[in-house]
Design a protein around this motif. Structure first.
Motif, PDB file in Angstrom:
ATOM      1  N   PRO A   1      -3.488  27.070  -8.631  1.00 26.84           N
ATOM      2  CA  PRO A   1      -2.283  27.189  -9.442  1.00 26.84           C
ATOM      3  C   PRO A   1      -2.168  26.059 -10.445  1.00 26.84           C
ATOM      4  O   PRO A   1      -2.924  25.095 -10.396  1.00 26.84           O
ATOM      5  N   ALA A   2      -1.208  26.166 -11.347  1.00 25.45           N
ATOM      6  CA  ALA A   2      -1.011  25.147 -12.371  1.00 25.45           C
ATOM      7  C   ALA A   2      -0.678  23.815 -11.744  1.00 25.45           C
ATOM      8  O   ALA A   2      -0.001  23.730 -10.714  1.00 25.45           O
ATOM      9  N   ASP A   3      -1.125  22.747 -12.364  1.00 21.94           N
ATOM     10  CA  ASP A   3      -0.942  21.392 -11.856  1.00 21.94           C
ATOM     11  C   ASP A   3       0.494  20.955 -12.047  1.00 21.94           C
ATOM     12  O   ASP A   3       1.080  21.109 -13.108  1.00 21.94           O
ATOM     13  N   SER A   4       1.082  20.375 -10.972  1.00 21.00           N
ATOM     14  CA  SER A   4       2.440  19.862 -11.057  1.00 21.00           C
ATOM     15  C   SER A   4       2.471  18.355 -11.193  1.00 21.00           C
ATOM     16  O   SER A   4       3.522  17.742 -11.101  1.00 21.00           O
ATOM     17  N   GLY A   5       1.291  17.754 -11.380  1.00 18.25           N
ATOM     18  CA  GLY A   5       1.255  16.325 -11.660  1.00 18.25           C
ATOM     19  C   GLY A   5       1.056  15.488 -10.428  1.00 18.25           C
ATOM     20  O   GLY A   5       1.166  15.949  -9.295  1.00 18.25           O
ATOM     21  N   PRO A   6       0.746  14.214 -10.618  1.00 19.15           N
ATOM     22  CA  PRO A   6       0.534  13.302  -9.503  1.00 19.15           C
ATOM     23  C   PRO A   6       1.838  12.934  -8.836  1.00 19.15           C
ATOM     24  O   PRO A   6       2.926  13.187  -9.347  1.00 19.15           O
ATOM     25  N   GLY A   7       1.749  12.310  -7.697  1.00 18.13           N
ATOM     26  CA  GLY A   7       2.946  11.888  -6.993  1.00 18.13           C
ATOM     27  C   GLY A   7       2.658  10.768  -6.036  1.00 18.13           C
ATOM     28  O   GLY A   7       1.507  10.423  -5.777  1.00 18.13           O
ATOM     29  N   LYS A   8       3.726  10.179  -5.510  1.00 15.93           N
ATOM     30  CA  LYS A   8       3.612   9.070  -4.575  1.00 15.93           C
ATOM     31  C   LYS A   8       4.315   9.466  -3.293  1.00 15.93           C
ATOM     32  O   LYS A   8       5.425   9.988  -3.319  1.00 15.93           O
TER      33      LYS A   8
ATOM     34  N   SER B   1       0.835  -1.204   0.000  1.00 15.63           N
ATOM     35  CA  SER B   1       0.000   0.000   0.000  1.00 15.63           C
ATOM     36  C   SER B   1       0.870   1.256   0.000  1.00 15.63           C
ATOM     37  O   SER B   1       2.071   1.209   0.289  1.00 15.63           O
ATOM     38  N   ALA B   2       0.261   2.367  -0.329  1.00 23.32           N
ATOM     39  CA  ALA B   2       0.963   3.652  -0.344  1.00 23.32           C
ATOM     40  C   ALA B   2      -0.063   4.761  -0.365  1.00 23.32           C
ATOM     41  O   ALA B   2      -1.242   4.545  -0.664  1.00 23.32           O
ATOM     42  N   VAL B   3       0.383   5.963  -0.039  1.00 22.05           N
ATOM     43  CA  VAL B   3      -0.448   7.157  -0.176  1.00 22.05           C
ATOM     44  C   VAL B   3      -0.048   7.839  -1.470  1.00 22.05           C
ATOM     45  O   VAL B   3       1.109   8.236  -1.648  1.00 22.05           O
ATOM     46  N   LEU B   4      -0.986   7.952  -2.390  1.00 19.96           N
ATOM     47  CA  LEU B   4      -0.727   8.550  -3.694  1.00 19.96           C
ATOM     48  C   LEU B   4      -1.407   9.913  -3.787  1.00 19.96           C
ATOM     49  O   LEU B   4      -2.532  10.082  -3.309  1.00 19.96           O
ATOM     50  N   ARG B   5      -0.709  10.839  -4.412  1.00 20.92           N
ATOM     51  CA  ARG B   5      -1.255  12.183  -4.605  1.00 20.92           C
ATOM     52  C   ARG B   5      -1.784  12.310  -6.024  1.00 20.92           C
ATOM     53  O   ARG B   5      -1.079  12.019  -6.986  1.00 20.92           O
TER      54      ARG B   5
ATOM     55  N   ALA C   1      -0.557  -0.644  -4.383  1.00 18.94           N
ATOM     56  CA  ALA C   1       0.268   0.310  -5.132  1.00 18.94           C
ATOM     57  C   ALA C   1       1.675  -0.250  -5.308  1.00 18.94           C
ATOM     58  O   ALA C   1       2.644   0.491  -5.405  1.00 18.94           O
ATOM     59  N   GLY C   2       1.764  -1.568  -5.344  1.00 23.74           N
ATOM     60  CA  GLY C   2       3.075  -2.216  -5.389  1.00 23.74           C
ATOM     61  C   GLY C   2       3.666  -2.353  -6.774  1.00 23.74           C
ATOM     62  O   GLY C   2       4.850  -2.664  -6.912  1.00 23.74           O
TER      63      GLY C   2
ATOM     64  N   SER D   1      -3.373   2.216 -12.997  1.00 20.22           N
ATOM     65  CA  SER D   1      -4.811   1.954 -12.944  1.00 20.22           C
ATOM     66  C   SER D   1      -5.498   2.898 -11.968  1.00 20.22           C
ATOM     67  O   SER D   1      -6.595   3.417 -12.242  1.00 20.22           O
ATOM     68  N   PHE D   2      -4.851   3.162 -10.839  1.00 20.73           N
ATOM     69  CA  PHE D   2      -5.410   4.088  -9.851  1.00 20.73           C
ATOM     70  C   PHE D   2      -5.560   5.483 -10.439  1.00 20.73           C
ATOM     71  O   PHE D   2      -6.619   6.116 -10.329  1.00 20.73           O
ATOM     72  N   TYR D   3      -4.500   5.991 -11.087  1.00 24.65           N
ATOM     73  CA  TYR D   3      -4.553   7.338 -11.651  1.00 24.65           C
ATOM     74  C   TYR D   3      -5.553   7.427 -12.804  1.00 24.65           C
ATOM     75  O   TYR D   3      -6.226   8.446 -12.976  1.00 24.65           O
TER      76      TYR D   3
END
Length: 209
Positions: A186-193, A99-103, A146-147, A154-156
Motif C-alpha cells: 500500500p501507499a507509504d504513510s511515512g516514517p515514525g517513532k 535510544s528509541a525504536v524508529l519506523r 535518537a535523542g 541522520s538515521f532516516y
C-alpha cells in the motif's frame, strides 16, 4: 516468447551465481585456492543445487554490476562511519544517548532484496532491526542514538540512501518483471517513532524516557 527467454536467462543466471558462491564458500572453508579445491567446491555446489535445491525465489529484477559495486562501497563506508560514531559515544564524557525504536519505510519490491537490505542494516553498529513488516514494507529499528532531531534525521537519511542503493542495484523500473503472484504494498504513510518496548505502536508516539 521473448519475455519467457529473458526470465529463463535470469533464473539460469541466479543458479550459476549461487553455484559459484557455494564453491567460493567451500574454498574459504578449506583455506586453499588450489585447482583441486576449486573443482571439488564446484562439484559439491552442483550436487547441493541438484539434490538439495533451495525454495525457488522469483527473479523479478536485474542485477546492475556498477550500481552493485557502488552499493558495496557505500555500505562499507556506513559500516566504518557507524563504528566510529558508536566508539566515540562509548568513551565521550557525556550521558549515554537516548535510544528509541524508529519506523522507516523500506519500499523494496522483492522479498529477497528486502532481506539483503535488512541484513546490511543489521551489520551497521548503532542500530538493529527488531521487526520487519513485509506487507506494509516497514522496518522497525532500535537506534542507539535518537535523542535529538539531528540524530533522527541522520538515521532516516542513511536508511533511505541504503534503500535507494538497493533499488538502483536490483530493482530499476526498466528492469522490473513482476512475478504473477507478486504483492503490491500500500501507499507509504511515512516514517515514525515508537517506544522501544512496543515497536508495533502507531507512528508519532513519544519515545519512552
Amino acid at each position: 516468447m521473448t519475455k519467457k527467454v529473458k526470465m529463463d536467462a535470469r533464473v539460469f543466471g541466479s543458479r550459476v551465481f549461487m553455484t559459484l558462491w557455494l564453491a567460493f564458500a567451500w574454498t574459504l572453508l578449506w583455506g586453499s585456492f588450489e585447482l583441486g579445491t576449486i573443482l571439488a567446491g564446484l562439484g559439491v555446489a552442483v550436487i547441493i543445487m541438484t539434490v538439495l535445491p533451495l525454495p525457488r525465489v522469483p527473479v523479478e529484477g536485474l542485477l546492475r554490476p556498477i550500481s552493485t559495486a557502488w552499493l558495496i562501497i557505500m555500505v562499507g563506508y556506513y559500516l566504518v562511519r557507524s563504528s566510529v560514531i558508536v566508539a566515540w559515544q562509548s568513551v565521550r564524557p557525556a550521558a549515554p544517548p537516548e535510544s528509541a525504536v524508529l519506523r522507516a519505510p523500506m519500499r523494496l519490491k522483492s522479498d529477497f532484496t528486502l532481506a539483503l537490505a535488512v541484513n546490511s542494516l543489521n551489520l551497521m553498529p548503532g542500530g538493529i532491526v527488531v521487526r520487519v513488516d513485509p506487507v506494509a514494507r516497514y522496518v522497525y529499528i532500535h537506534v542507539l542514538d535518537a535523542g535529538t532531531d539531528k540524530a533522527v534525521e541522520s538515521f532516516y537519511r542513511q536508511t533511505g540512501h541504503v534503500e535507494q542503493l538497493f533499488q538502483r542495484a536490483f530493482e530499476r523500473p526498466e528492469d522490473w518483471r513482476p512475478h504473477p503472484g507478486h504483492y503490491t504494498a500500500p501507499a507509504d504513510s511515512g516514517p515514525g517513532k515508537t517506544s522501544p518496548k512496543n515497536p508495533g505502536a502507531a507512528a508519532g508516539q513519544e519515545v519512552s524516557r
